[in-house]
Design a protein around this motif. Sequence first.
Motif, PDB file in Angstrom:
ATOM      1  N   LYS A 205       3.336   4.467   6.935  1.00  0.00           N
ATOM      2  CA  LYS A 205       2.124   3.983   7.591  1.00  0.00           C
ATOM      3  C   LYS A 205       2.307   3.937   9.104  1.00  0.00           C
ATOM      4  CE  LYS A 205       0.677   1.133   3.660  1.00  0.00           C
ATOM      5  NZ  LYS A 205       1.614   1.807   2.738  1.00  0.00           N
ATOM      6  N   PRO A 206       1.238   4.115   9.840  1.00  0.00           N
ATOM      7  CA  PRO A 206       1.313   3.939  11.297  1.00  0.00           C
ATOM      8  C   PRO A 206       1.497   2.459  11.619  1.00  0.00           C
ATOM      9  CG  PRO A 206      -0.959   4.238  10.615  1.00  0.00           C
ATOM     10  CD  PRO A 206      -0.118   4.452   9.388  1.00  0.00           C
ATOM     11  N   GLU A 207       1.880   2.155  12.848  1.00  0.00           N
ATOM     12  CA  GLU A 207       2.066   0.757  13.235  1.00  0.00           C
ATOM     13  C   GLU A 207       0.778  -0.029  13.086  1.00  0.00           C
ATOM     14  OE1 GLU A 207       3.821   0.295  17.055  1.00  0.00           O
ATOM     15  OE2 GLU A 207       5.599   1.494  16.566  1.00  0.00           O
ATOM     16  N   GLU A 208      -0.337   0.609  13.385  1.00  0.00           N
ATOM     17  CA  GLU A 208      -1.647  -0.033  13.228  1.00  0.00           C
ATOM     18  C   GLU A 208      -2.585   0.929  12.517  1.00  0.00           C
ATOM     19  OE1 GLU A 208      -5.241  -2.019  15.935  1.00  0.00           O
ATOM     20  OE2 GLU A 208      -3.313  -1.496  16.847  1.00  0.00           O
ATOM     21  N   ALA A 209      -3.237   0.440  11.474  1.00  0.00           N
ATOM     22  CA  ALA A 209      -4.126   1.313  10.705  1.00  0.00           C
ATOM     23  C   ALA A 209      -5.289   1.781  11.571  1.00  0.00           C
ATOM     24  CB  ALA A 209      -4.659   0.579   9.487  1.00  0.00           C
ATOM     25  N   ALA A 238      -5.980   5.609   1.387  1.00  0.00           N
ATOM     26  CA  ALA A 238      -5.486   6.551   2.390  1.00  0.00           C
ATOM     27  C   ALA A 238      -4.836   5.854   3.577  1.00  0.00           C
ATOM     28  CB  ALA A 238      -6.624   7.442   2.870  1.00  0.00           C
ATOM     29  N   GLY A 239      -5.036   4.537   3.721  1.00  0.00           N
ATOM     30  CA  GLY A 239      -4.411   3.804   4.803  1.00  0.00           C
ATOM     31  C   GLY A 239      -5.223   3.752   6.075  1.00  0.00           C
ATOM     32  N   VAL A 240      -6.542   3.679   5.942  1.00  0.00           N
ATOM     33  CA  VAL A 240      -7.421   3.600   7.106  1.00  0.00           C
ATOM     34  C   VAL A 240      -8.393   2.439   6.914  1.00  0.00           C
ATOM     35  CG1 VAL A 240      -9.088   5.228   6.130  1.00  0.00           C
ATOM     36  CG2 VAL A 240      -8.959   4.958   8.607  1.00  0.00           C
ATOM     37  N   ARG A 324      -4.650  13.487   4.638  1.00  0.00           N
ATOM     38  CA  ARG A 324      -4.288  14.730   5.314  1.00  0.00           C
ATOM     39  C   ARG A 324      -4.958  14.814   6.688  1.00  0.00           C
ATOM     40  NH1 ARG A 324      -2.766  19.976   4.016  1.00  0.00           N
ATOM     41  NH2 ARG A 324      -1.226  18.906   2.704  1.00  0.00           N
ATOM     42  N   SER A 325      -6.218  14.400   6.785  1.00  0.00           N
ATOM     43  CA  SER A 325      -6.924  14.459   8.070  1.00  0.00           C
ATOM     44  C   SER A 325      -6.327  13.484   9.072  1.00  0.00           C
ATOM     45  CB  SER A 325      -8.417  14.181   7.868  1.00  0.00           C
ATOM     46  OG  SER A 325      -8.655  12.845   7.473  1.00  0.00           O
ATOM     47  N   LEU A 326      -5.922  12.302   8.618  1.00  0.00           N
ATOM     48  CA  LEU A 326      -5.285  11.339   9.514  1.00  0.00           C
ATOM     49  C   LEU A 326      -4.007  11.929  10.106  1.00  0.00           C
ATOM     50  CD1 LEU A 326      -5.614   8.054   7.392  1.00  0.00           C
ATOM     51  CD2 LEU A 326      -7.025   8.746   9.341  1.00  0.00           C
ATOM     52  N   GLU A 327      -3.253  12.602   9.263  1.00  0.00           N
ATOM     53  CA  GLU A 327      -2.015  13.229   9.727  1.00  0.00           C
ATOM     54  C   GLU A 327      -2.316  14.344  10.725  1.00  0.00           C
ATOM     55  OE1 GLU A 327       0.138  14.374   6.215  1.00  0.00           O
ATOM     56  OE2 GLU A 327       0.024  12.353   5.371  1.00  0.00           O
ATOM     57  N   PRO A 333       1.640   9.107  10.105  1.00  0.00           N
ATOM     58  CA  PRO A 333       2.808   9.989   9.987  1.00  0.00           C
ATOM     59  C   PRO A 333       2.702  10.896   8.769  1.00  0.00           C
ATOM     60  CG  PRO A 333       3.366   7.752   9.302  1.00  0.00           C
ATOM     61  CD  PRO A 333       1.979   7.685   9.860  1.00  0.00           C
ATOM     62  N   ASP A 334       3.507  11.927   8.746  1.00  0.00           N
ATOM     63  CA  ASP A 334       3.497  12.879   7.631  1.00  0.00           C
ATOM     64  C   ASP A 334       3.869  12.171   6.338  1.00  0.00           C
ATOM     65  OD1 ASP A 334       3.364  15.517   6.424  1.00  0.00           O
ATOM     66  OD2 ASP A 334       5.542  15.362   6.261  1.00  0.00           O
ATOM     67  N   SER A 335       3.100  12.431   5.306  1.00  0.00           N
ATOM     68  CA  SER A 335       3.342  11.809   3.998  1.00  0.00           C
ATOM     69  C   SER A 335       4.034  12.747   3.026  1.00  0.00           C
ATOM     70  CB  SER A 335       2.020  11.347   3.382  1.00  0.00           C
ATOM     71  OG  SER A 335       1.183  12.473   3.116  1.00  0.00           O
TER      72      SER A 335
END
Length: 356
Positions: A205-209, A238-240, A324-327, A333-335
Amino acid sequence: MTSRLACLAALALGSALLTACGAEATGSSAVGDSAITVENCGEKVTVDEPVTELYAYDGGIISIALAAGARDELVAVTGLARDKQLLELAYPQDRVDELRVVGDDQPTLETVLAVKPQMMFAGWGYGFSESRNLLPETLHEQDIDTYLLSETCRQEDGDRGTMAAWTALRTDLLNIGELTGHAETANKVVADIEERREALESAPKPEEAPTAFLFDSGSDAIFTSGSFGGPQAIFDTAGVTNATADVEDTWTEVGWERFAAAKPDIIYFVDYPGQSYEEKVKILEANPASRDLPAVKEKRFVNLPYAMWVSGPLNIDAAEWVRRSLEHFGLAPDSGIDPTLDITDLTNLDGNEWLR
């Protein structure tokens, strides 16, 4: 045994599947040896034997029936056209092109009565409507059973949504599988969704969603989705952060000030007739509330098909593509997770330059 184990596994993951799992444990025999009873929007739905003639409206609802193994029970559908290519891609073995399509974009009472199915699978705002005089009780008077999409169960004030979106989907998959005699198939689909959810939710996960805004369509107001809609489940997995997660409804309208205040990092579109991808982009680039936001200026736009956003098994595919779009845009970060369904093969999906 397989069905019971799948139910226990789902419950262990936090699913509110007391209805479907309870039906499995008791043999679902409320009336006679072959009768099946499930709970739907707080009411009991009982059929004397497995449903063999199911009528479904809307791409998401049709996808639930297909995924649950009820292809041969679908005697007619309405509202297939916009999602046909996607459903053919997702369910290549299910002869989507051979489904009997009746009526126009929306079902009518006359259309349903002409088909005369054993059961209609639709929902509030997804076929059933007071203004169009198509109501469950009206069909019951004609000896047609109904099953409501759980995403559309009504709250006391009339707004839609009474359970978490993943729970609503699992409930419908298991209930439709049970009602049509395909419980084992439905349980396998639920298990697959849970496995893919776990992979996404365990990804780095990123530091902040990042914050996402779902833009279905917009002019004076924006049509989007709140905490009880399928998009909430997709974004959570998805983590957003869903910019409208505080709106306790499913599909609803919000003002442009909400969009401006959210300052979304990325904007997702629902590919739906009535407003094209290009028109949506032009609206965002012209409106004072949105035109200066970095996500708009940098065109962080993602366009996914309608049936991936409304409650249905393709929600997990949408979650994989959202990740995938977030990456791609550097927001996560890459999942190492590759989307299962390759939507790049959809020739009728506009936008998504980031995929090319």
